[in-house]
Design a protein around this motif. Structure first.
Motif, short mmCIF file in Angstrom:
data_model
loop_
_atom_site.label_atom_id
_atom_site.label_comp_id
_atom_site.label_asym_id
_atom_site.label_seq_id
_atom_site.Cartn_x
_atom_site.Cartn_y
_atom_site.Cartn_z
N ALA A 67 46.51 36.57 43.16
CA ALA A 67 45.31 36.51 43.99
C ALA A 67 44.98 37.88 44.56
CB ALA A 67 45.50 35.50 45.11
N TRP A 70 43.67 40.23 41.65
CA TRP A 70 42.34 39.93 41.13
C TRP A 70 41.24 40.18 42.14
CZ3 TRP A 70 45.08 39.29 36.95
CH2 TRP A 70 44.41 39.20 35.73
N ARG A 71 41.61 40.31 43.42
CA ARG A 71 40.62 40.64 44.45
C ARG A 71 40.41 42.16 44.53
NH1 ARG A 71 39.26 37.27 48.65
NH2 ARG A 71 39.35 39.02 50.10
#
Length: 243
Positions: A67, A70-71
């Motif tokens: 997470a 991918w941010r």
């Protein structure tokens, strides 16, 4: 034109920090897996809870890193390396199916060579319906391929590759280091639930070969789709052998 020393230093620092983040996630997954395994040996709990807990012990730490990565934007932040695309094409499906089947065949050869028993031989599964669907279909065939490939080939492999380049390795050498190192850690995590040393060797060798194969596929295509398909096929064929 020579690279800016400040940019080079930042690249090395980000690579080191990214590698550290990956290492912390892996160590957390190992610690949680071992802790939950010890808990299941001392506390009576239903089969479905044991299976769900075992998967979550690995997926939660890996998912946090996925997470975060991918941010991040490429070039900004310690996990903002250039990542393979989360895309699936027809050729990815074909290569994924082929690699999954080939890797399962190699795994069967390894198991026969080390144990003298074919995969699934002598195993009888007695699970309640909830544990059966989650433990044999949902988790290994649908969820694990996505979560684990996003972490290992989508985040860890590029981070390790970048770290190798920052350390002075040539691009091709760095790519090989990223593939092999990631496959080795992938194999290590899969040995944690092995019941015997021989079983651990079977799992380690099989998953290492698989990890190298899909890592190479991702490095060549720049896409994760083929690796996810291969992972699903690799796990599904084992499930079919068990049932």
């Amino acid at each position: 034109m020579s690279p800016d020393p400040a940019d080079t230093a930042k690249t090395r620092t980000d690579a080191a920090r990214g590698t550290l983040a990956i290492a912390i996630a892996v160590l957390a997954a190992i610690a949680l897996t071992l802790a939950f395994g010890a808990l299941t040996r001392t506390v009576v709990m239903p089969a479905w809870l044991q299976i769900v807990g075992a998967y979550l012990a690995v997926w939660i730490p890996l998912g946090v890193v996925v997470a975060a990565a991918w941010r991040a934007r490429p070039g900004r932040g310690i996990l903002a390396t250039t990542r393979p695309r989360l895309r699936l094409t027809a050729i990815d499906v074909l290569f994924g199916i082929g690699i999954g089947l080939l890797a399962r065949g190699i795994a069967a050869i390894v198991q026969v060579a080390l144990t003298g028993v074919m995969p699934g031989g002598g195993i009888r599964l007695e699970l309640d319906p909830l544990a059966w669907w989650f433990g044999l279909i949902l988790a290994p065939v649908l969820l694990a391929p996505v979560i684990e490939e996003l972490f290992f080939r989508g985040v860890a492999q590029p981070v390790v590759t970048d770290a190798a380049r920052a350390a002075g390795s040539a691009p091709r050498t760095a790519t090989v280091i990223g593939i092999v190192a990631t496959a080795a850690v992938f194999a290590l995590l899969h040995t944690l639930d092995a019941a015997t040393p021989t079983g651990a060797w079977v799992v380690a060798l099989s998953t290492f070969v698989f990890g190298c194969a899909v890592g190479t596929l991702v490095a060549v295509t720049g896409r994760l789709g083929g690796a996810i398909v291969a992972h699903a096929v690799f796990n599904l064929t084992l499930v079919l052998l068990l049932v």
